[in-house]
Design an enzyme around this catalytic site. Structure first.
Site, PDB file in Angstrom:
ATOM      1  N   SER A 146      31.998  33.520  16.102  1.00 23.74           N
ATOM      2  CA  SER A 146      32.801  33.071  14.968  1.00 23.74           C
ATOM      3  C   SER A 146      34.215  32.793  15.478  1.00 23.74           C
ATOM      4  O   SER A 146      34.832  33.658  16.096  1.00 23.74           O
ATOM      5  CB  SER A 146      32.812  34.173  13.914  1.00 23.74           C
ATOM      6  OG  SER A 146      33.641  33.832  12.842  1.00 23.74           O
ATOM      7  N   LYS A 172      30.587  28.991  15.165  1.00 18.87           N
ATOM      8  CA  LYS A 172      30.936  28.962  13.725  1.00 18.87           C
ATOM      9  C   LYS A 172      32.442  28.828  13.613  1.00 18.87           C
ATOM     10  O   LYS A 172      33.182  29.600  14.236  1.00 18.87           O
ATOM     11  CB  LYS A 172      30.437  30.252  13.071  1.00 18.87           C
ATOM     12  CG  LYS A 172      31.117  30.635  11.771  1.00 18.87           C
ATOM     13  CD  LYS A 172      30.330  31.735  11.068  1.00 18.87           C
ATOM     14  CE  LYS A 172      31.235  32.765  10.428  1.00 18.87           C
ATOM     15  NZ  LYS A 172      30.472  33.843   9.749  1.00 18.87           N
ATOM     16  N   LEU A 173      32.883  27.838  12.854  1.00 13.20           N
ATOM     17  CA  LEU A 173      34.312  27.626  12.656  1.00 13.20           C
ATOM     18  C   LEU A 173      34.722  28.123  11.282  1.00 13.20           C
ATOM     19  O   LEU A 173      34.084  27.802  10.275  1.00 13.20           O
ATOM     20  CB  LEU A 173      34.648  26.127  12.741  1.00 13.20           C
ATOM     21  CG  LEU A 173      34.292  25.405  14.036  1.00 13.20           C
ATOM     22  CD1 LEU A 173      34.713  23.929  13.931  1.00 13.20           C
ATOM     23  CD2 LEU A 173      34.969  26.068  15.233  1.00 13.20           C
ATOM     24  N   GLU A 225      28.980  28.073   4.927  1.00 16.68           N
ATOM     25  CA  GLU A 225      28.870  29.455   4.438  1.00 16.68           C
ATOM     26  C   GLU A 225      29.928  29.738   3.378  1.00 16.68           C
ATOM     27  O   GLU A 225      31.114  29.459   3.590  1.00 16.68           O
ATOM     28  CB  GLU A 225      29.038  30.370   5.657  1.00 16.68           C
ATOM     29  CG  GLU A 225      28.897  31.853   5.394  1.00 16.68           C
ATOM     30  CD  GLU A 225      29.071  32.659   6.701  1.00 16.68           C
ATOM     31  OE1 GLU A 225      28.980  32.074   7.817  1.00 16.68           O
ATOM     32  OE2 GLU A 225      29.307  33.874   6.605  1.00 16.68           O
ATOM     33  N   ASP A 250      27.097  34.412   1.842  1.00 15.86           N
ATOM     34  CA  ASP A 250      27.457  35.652   2.538  1.00 15.86           C
ATOM     35  C   ASP A 250      27.941  36.642   1.465  1.00 15.86           C
ATOM     36  O   ASP A 250      27.148  37.426   0.932  1.00 15.86           O
ATOM     37  CB  ASP A 250      28.540  35.338   3.589  1.00 15.86           C
ATOM     38  CG  ASP A 250      29.157  36.565   4.250  1.00 15.86           C
ATOM     39  OD1 ASP A 250      28.772  37.695   3.896  1.00 15.86           O
ATOM     40  OD2 ASP A 250      30.054  36.421   5.111  1.00 15.86           O
ATOM     41  N   LYS A 274      24.330  40.902   6.154  1.00 17.88           N
ATOM     42  CA  LYS A 274      25.228  41.917   6.718  1.00 17.88           C
ATOM     43  C   LYS A 274      24.844  43.249   6.086  1.00 17.88           C
ATOM     44  O   LYS A 274      25.007  43.432   4.878  1.00 17.88           O
ATOM     45  CB  LYS A 274      26.683  41.609   6.363  1.00 17.88           C
ATOM     46  CG  LYS A 274      27.295  40.435   7.088  1.00 17.88           C
ATOM     47  CD  LYS A 274      28.731  40.257   6.653  1.00 17.88           C
ATOM     48  CE  LYS A 274      29.346  39.026   7.298  1.00 17.88           C
ATOM     49  NZ  LYS A 274      30.601  38.644   6.640  1.00 17.88           N
ATOM     50  N   GLY A 302      28.522  39.311  11.023  1.00 19.47           N
ATOM     51  CA  GLY A 302      29.303  40.306  11.758  1.00 19.47           C
ATOM     52  C   GLY A 302      30.560  40.672  11.001  1.00 19.47           C
ATOM     53  O   GLY A 302      31.035  39.909  10.153  1.00 19.47           O
TER      54      GLY A 302
END
Ligand code: SMG
Ligand code: MG
Length: 381
Positions: A146, A172-173, A225, A250, A274, A302
């Protein structure tokens, strides 16, 4: 719990719960749409039982910005409510913990930390690894990384190129209004069209941004996301119908019921799991199972975990439905020195620890060296 291995695992008798608060500097600041973070304050739960001890990491952040939970609040609810309830229950398995703690509303990250600490004690005592207990089907997992909001496009490209060269299998940005189409275009052009690329907005947009977000379709992203506030499932349904990029939730997904509802309403076609966000690894596995039955891919999120939380996440990510690389990066992504053995990336993967329990050892001398508050102790009255 899945393979029958549990048959041989006995309950543990809880004698005390210790709470430790430590601070770890990050190797580089991590900026999201919530703000900029330069250190990780971590709440650790150490459960002492007649059968041996267990450790759990609470993923709550120092401040209540990702969710309503935060380190100080989690420590308080564990000290005042959750740990006393476990001590009263006295003898239990990890699978009993959620039921014992159900009387308290919410506080999922705090509950998850206690559950995984009990699980660590229980599985260590019976010589079973988290991977075996969870039902892992592979010895190592594909890893993504990330990447925070950078000070400039050039700085972003340099950071992403570094991770690419280290072997990460997916980038992942983090995005927010004013930092989205341009950085995504630049990174896509640098990585080429085959690279796995996705974005995470951490709730920074509103339904008024749907037309703007549609511009991301041209970059062949794996997913977008959590663009909108967690309670607004309907807005995600609207977006999912308006764009080609798959929508992935998320923050919104707090348990299995919510996950199934969001899938059935077409708000999400991929889920970021998560364990802390959903109240523990056992609920995370139930979400995994529900998604698998519905052919919905999942991946492991994470929360800038130390090696302790990372060990459990890597074991979870080895379940069969985790078909996309997770935010399970190596220890050196965030920390110069880890709380446990370091997790080192090999060919873009991390190995699932094979030893009993979490399979890693907390370096207790570092718990003392890095403490930011005196430990707290909850024992039988
Ligand atoms: O552990 O690498 C990690 C962090 C991954 O981006 C990450 N986590 O929304 O998915 C997310 C964020 C939450 C933490 S930042 C506030
Ligand atoms: Mg996220």
């Amino acid at each position: 719990m899945r393979t029958g291995l549990l048959g041989g695992i006995d309950a543990v008798e809880i004698e005390a719960v210790e709470l430790h608060r430590i601070g770890m500097p990050l190797v580089r600041p991590f900026e999201t749409s919530f703000g900029r973070q330069t250190a990780r304050e971590v709440l650790l739960v150490h459960v002492l039982t007649t059968e041996g001890d267990g450790w759990g990491e609470c993923v709550a952040m120092a401040d209540p910005v990702y969710s309503s939970e935060y380190v100080g609040g989690a420590a308080a609810v564990i000290r005042d409510y959750l740990a006393p309830a476990l001590l009263t229950a006295r003898t239990l398995r990890a699978s009993d913990v959620a039921g014992v703690l159900e009387f308290a509303v919410g506080h999922r990250m705090a509950k998850a930390a206690l559950e995984v600490a009990v699980l660590d004690a229980q599985t260590r005592a019976s010589g079973v690894s988290f991977g075996e207990y969870f039902g892992a089907v592979r010895p190592e997992v594909d890893c993504g990384v990330s990447v925070g909001i950078a000070p400039s496009i050039d700085a972003l490209l340099e950071e992403v190129a570094g991770y690419r060269d280290e072997g990460y299998r997916r980038i992942k940005l983090k995005i927010k209004p004013g930092w989205d189409v341009e950085p995504v275009a630049a990174v896509r052009s640098m990585l080429g069209s085959d690279a796995l690329l996705q974005v995470d907005a951490n709730t920074a947009y509103t339904i008024a941004d749907i037309d703007h977000l549609r511009q991301l379709d041209e970059f062949g992203l794996l997913l977008i996301e959590q663009p909108f506030v967690e309670e607004d499932i309907a807005a995600h349904v609207r977006l999912a119908h308006a764009i080609d990029t798959p929508v992935c939730l998320d923050e919104s997904i707090t348990n299995t019921t919510v996950a199934i509802d969001a899938i059935e309403r077409d708000a999400t076609s991929i889920i970021n799991i998560k364990p802390g966000r959903v109240g523990g690894y056992l609920e995370a596995i139930r979400i995994h199972d529900a998604c698998r039955e519905r052919d919905v891919p999942v991946w492991c999120g994470g929360m800038l975990e130390t090696g302790l939380g990372r060990a459990a996440n890597v074991a979870l990510a080895a379940l069969p439905g985790f078909t996309l690389p997770g935010d399970t990066s190596a220890s050196n992504r965030y920390f110069a020195d880890d709380l446990t053995e370091s997790f080192v990336l090999v060919d873009g993967r991390l190995a699932v620890p094979a030893g009993p329990g979490s399979g890693v050892t907390v370096r207790t001398e570092l718990v003392d060296d890095w403490q930011v508050r005196p430990p707290e102790w909850v024992g039988r009255a």
